[in-house]
Each structure stands twice: as C-alpha cells, then as structure tokens.
Design a protein around this motif. Structure first.
Motif, PDB file in Angstrom:
ATOM      1  N   ALA A   1     -14.833  -4.116   6.296  1.00 42.04           N
ATOM      2  CA  ALA A   1     -14.769  -5.000   7.466  1.00 42.04           C
ATOM      3  C   ALA A   1     -14.246  -6.366   7.042  1.00 42.04           C
ATOM      4  O   ALA A   1     -14.943  -7.384   7.072  1.00 42.04           O
ATOM      5  CB  ALA A   1     -16.146  -5.121   8.113  1.00 42.04           C
ATOM      6  N   THR A   2     -12.999  -6.383   6.608  1.00 39.49           N
ATOM      7  CA  THR A   2     -12.356  -7.615   6.156  1.00 39.49           C
ATOM      8  C   THR A   2     -10.926  -7.633   6.670  1.00 39.49           C
ATOM      9  O   THR A   2     -10.301  -6.561   6.819  1.00 39.49           O
ATOM     10  CB  THR A   2     -12.385  -7.719   4.613  1.00 39.49           C
ATOM     11  OG1 THR A   2     -11.838  -8.970   4.209  1.00 39.49           O
ATOM     12  CG2 THR A   2     -11.609  -6.594   3.954  1.00 39.49           C
ATOM     13  N   ALA A   3     -10.415  -8.802   6.961  1.00 34.01           N
ATOM     14  CA  ALA A   3      -9.091  -8.932   7.563  1.00 34.01           C
ATOM     15  C   ALA A   3      -8.019  -8.253   6.714  1.00 34.01           C
ATOM     16  O   ALA A   3      -7.941  -8.462   5.508  1.00 34.01           O
ATOM     17  CB  ALA A   3      -8.742 -10.402   7.748  1.00 34.01           C
ATOM     18  N   GLY A   4      -7.206  -7.434   7.366  1.00 30.75           N
ATOM     19  CA  GLY A   4      -6.081  -6.808   6.687  1.00 30.75           C
ATOM     20  C   GLY A   4      -6.341  -5.429   6.141  1.00 30.75           C
ATOM     21  O   GLY A   4      -5.400  -4.738   5.733  1.00 30.75           O
ATOM     22  N   SER A   5      -7.591  -4.978   6.116  1.00 30.38           N
ATOM     23  CA  SER A   5      -7.860  -3.658   5.535  1.00 30.38           C
ATOM     24  C   SER A   5      -7.210  -2.551   6.362  1.00 30.38           C
ATOM     25  O   SER A   5      -6.766  -1.538   5.818  1.00 30.38           O
ATOM     26  CB  SER A   5      -9.359  -3.420   5.390  1.00 30.38           C
ATOM     27  OG  SER A   5      -9.987  -3.310   6.650  1.00 30.38           O
TER      28      SER A   5
ATOM     29  N   ALA B   1       0.827  -1.207   0.000  1.00 27.43           N
ATOM     30  CA  ALA B   1       0.000   0.000   0.000  1.00 27.43           C
ATOM     31  C   ALA B   1       0.859   1.254   0.000  1.00 27.43           C
ATOM     32  O   ALA B   1       0.552   2.234  -0.689  1.00 27.43           O
ATOM     33  CB  ALA B   1      -0.930  -0.008   1.210  1.00 27.43           C
ATOM     34  N   GLY B   2       1.932   1.237   0.764  1.00 23.78           N
ATOM     35  CA  GLY B   2       2.840   2.383   0.775  1.00 23.78           C
ATOM     36  C   GLY B   2       3.450   2.638  -0.586  1.00 23.78           C
ATOM     37  O   GLY B   2       3.575   3.786  -1.035  1.00 23.78           O
TER      38      GLY B   2
ATOM     39  N   GLU C   1      -6.173  -7.528  -0.272  1.00 21.27           N
ATOM     40  CA  GLU C   1      -5.206  -7.501  -1.362  1.00 21.27           C
ATOM     41  C   GLU C   1      -5.672  -6.667  -2.542  1.00 21.27           C
ATOM     42  O   GLU C   1      -4.858  -6.189  -3.335  1.00 21.27           O
ATOM     43  CB  GLU C   1      -4.907  -8.931  -1.833  1.00 21.27           C
ATOM     44  CG  GLU C   1      -4.028  -9.729  -0.894  1.00 21.27           C
ATOM     45  CD  GLU C   1      -4.843 -10.468   0.163  1.00 21.27           C
ATOM     46  OE1 GLU C   1      -6.010 -10.096   0.407  1.00 21.27           O
ATOM     47  OE2 GLU C   1      -4.305 -11.436   0.745  1.00 21.27           O
ATOM     48  N   ASP C   2      -6.988  -6.470  -2.673  1.00 18.68           N
ATOM     49  CA  ASP C   2      -7.515  -5.674  -3.789  1.00 18.68           C
ATOM     50  C   ASP C   2      -7.228  -4.185  -3.620  1.00 18.68           C
ATOM     51  O   ASP C   2      -7.132  -3.454  -4.614  1.00 18.68           O
ATOM     52  CB  ASP C   2      -9.035  -5.845  -3.900  1.00 18.68           C
ATOM     53  CG  ASP C   2      -9.464  -7.272  -4.185  1.00 18.68           C
ATOM     54  OD1 ASP C   2      -8.686  -8.012  -4.819  1.00 18.68           O
ATOM     55  OD2 ASP C   2     -10.581  -7.634  -3.767  1.00 18.68           O
TER      56      ASP C   2
END
Length: 234
Positions: free
Chosen positions: A169-173, A5-6, A216-217
């Motif tokens: 509300a999903t893991a990793g967001s 993301a960075g 991941e999206d």
C-alpha cells in the motif's frame, strides 16, 4: 516504474513513449529504458504497431488525449495493459472501451477505478462475481487489486491471489505490477497467466522486502527472485 519493471521481469527491451516536451527529462532519468516521443494518436499508433505489448495509463492524465491514445493502443498494439487514467477516462462511456478490445488485454483497476468502468457491480455482487462479470462484459482479463487480488478471464477462469503484503500500500506499486504483467505478455505468456504470475510475484517481492519498501525497490528485487525460479527449474 512500469517500464523498469517490464525490463526487470525479462522483456528484453522497454520503451517509454512520451510527449516531445518530456523527452529530454525522461532520457536523462532513464538509462536502460529507451525513450521515444509522439505528438499525436496517429504517431503513437505507428510506434505501438511494432510492440508485443503496450501499457498505458500510469501518469497519463485524465483527458481526451489519453482516451484517444488508449483507443489507438488497443487498435495497434499486439496486446495491451490498461491501468489508472486509461480506465478512468472511460467513466462515462465504458462501452466504447469494451468495443475497442480486440487483442489480448488486461485491465488492472483498484476498486475505485473498477466502479467507474463497471458501475454497480460491486454493489450488487461479491468481489469474485463482480470481477468475473466484468471480464465477460469487457472481453479483457480483469485484475481487481486489493487485500485479496482477483484475476478473471472472459472465458470464466477466476483466480484469487492472497499472496501479498500490506506494505504494498505505497504509491506506485500498482504501476510496477502493471509493468510486470506487460513484460510477461511481451515474452509470450498469455494475458490471464501473465496477470496471475505478475500478481503472485509482486506479492512475493513485497513479502521479502517487508516494512519500509517503496515502489522503486520492487523492480530491483526481481533478479534475485527470478534466479531462484530458474534454479528450481534446473
């Protein structure tokens, strides 16, 4: 997730610092993200000194090592973003965390993590009041995640961000959000503006992706959105 993301938000270079035992796994998994091992807080400090911003917390583990590494990052890095385990490890000693905040720093807790570091505030005050008090108390920008995300600065600035999606509300967001904020700070944006811009952009991506999105999206959707921003500016 955070490092990608960075990179996607424009940091230019992102490096994943990890224990030596995880170096080969991470190097095989990542391509654009650089990987550097460290075996002690002192070694991490040497790596952090050259960084404009360091994010610590996601998947770090709730341990004495994470506590020591977090204090090292706060001392050595030009700026820091603290998330997840880097907050939880100070549950019994938040004053040590606050005293160590000497450079621009963003804390990105959800309500559970917030309650561990700022016990009682959400019981006594509204969410906006609690977030503002937390920022003043800690000396950091505090981004309290939730259906309505609040961003408060130590100088009293306060922003409420409703531009989001329930599909976040999903893991990793949250890891992606923290990485986006760190990437913006690395480009020179001040901590409060980076937190605000990161929260809005994170929400906009999720609104566009809609149902079925996974963490991941999110980074991979950033280039299209950023291209629109640049086109409007032109």
């Amino acid at each position: 997730l955070a490092a990608r993301a960075g990179l996607r938000i424009g940091a230019g270079l992102a490096t994943l610092f990890c224990p030596p035992s995880a170096t080969l796994v991470n190097a095989a998994h990542e391509t654009a993200v650089m990987v550097k091992p460290f075996g002690s807080p002192e070694a991490l400090g040497e790596l952090a000194e050259s960084c404009k911003c360091v994010l610590i917390g996601p998947a770090a583990g709730v341990s004495d090592a994470t506590r020591d590494n977090t204090l090292t990052v706060l001392d050595k890095a030009g700026a820091a973003v603290l998330d997840a385990d880097a907050l939880t490890v100070f549950k019994d000693d938040p004053k040590t965390l606050f005293d160590a905040i000497i450079h621009p720093t963003v804390l990105t807790p959800h309500e559970g993590e917030f309650a561990r570091v700022f016990p009682g505030l959400l019981d006594k005050y509204s969410r906006p009041e609690a977030t503002a008090i937390a920022a003043a108390r800690s000396g950091a920008v505090v981004l309290l995640k939730g259906n309505e995300t609040l961003i408060a600065a130590p100088d009293g600035q306060l922003v409420l961000n409703r531009h989001a999606s329930p599909f976040l509300a999903t893991a990793g967001s949250g890891d992606v959000l923290a990485g986006m904020i760190a990437g913006l700070i690395a480009q020179g944006l001040d901590a409060f503006k980076a937190a605000c811009a990161g929260a809005w952009t994170h929400g906009e991506i999720a609104r566009r992706l809609g149902p079925g999105l996974i963490s991941e999206d999110l980074p991979d959707a950033l280039p299209g959105l950023l291209a629109e921003f640049y086109a409007r500016r032109a």
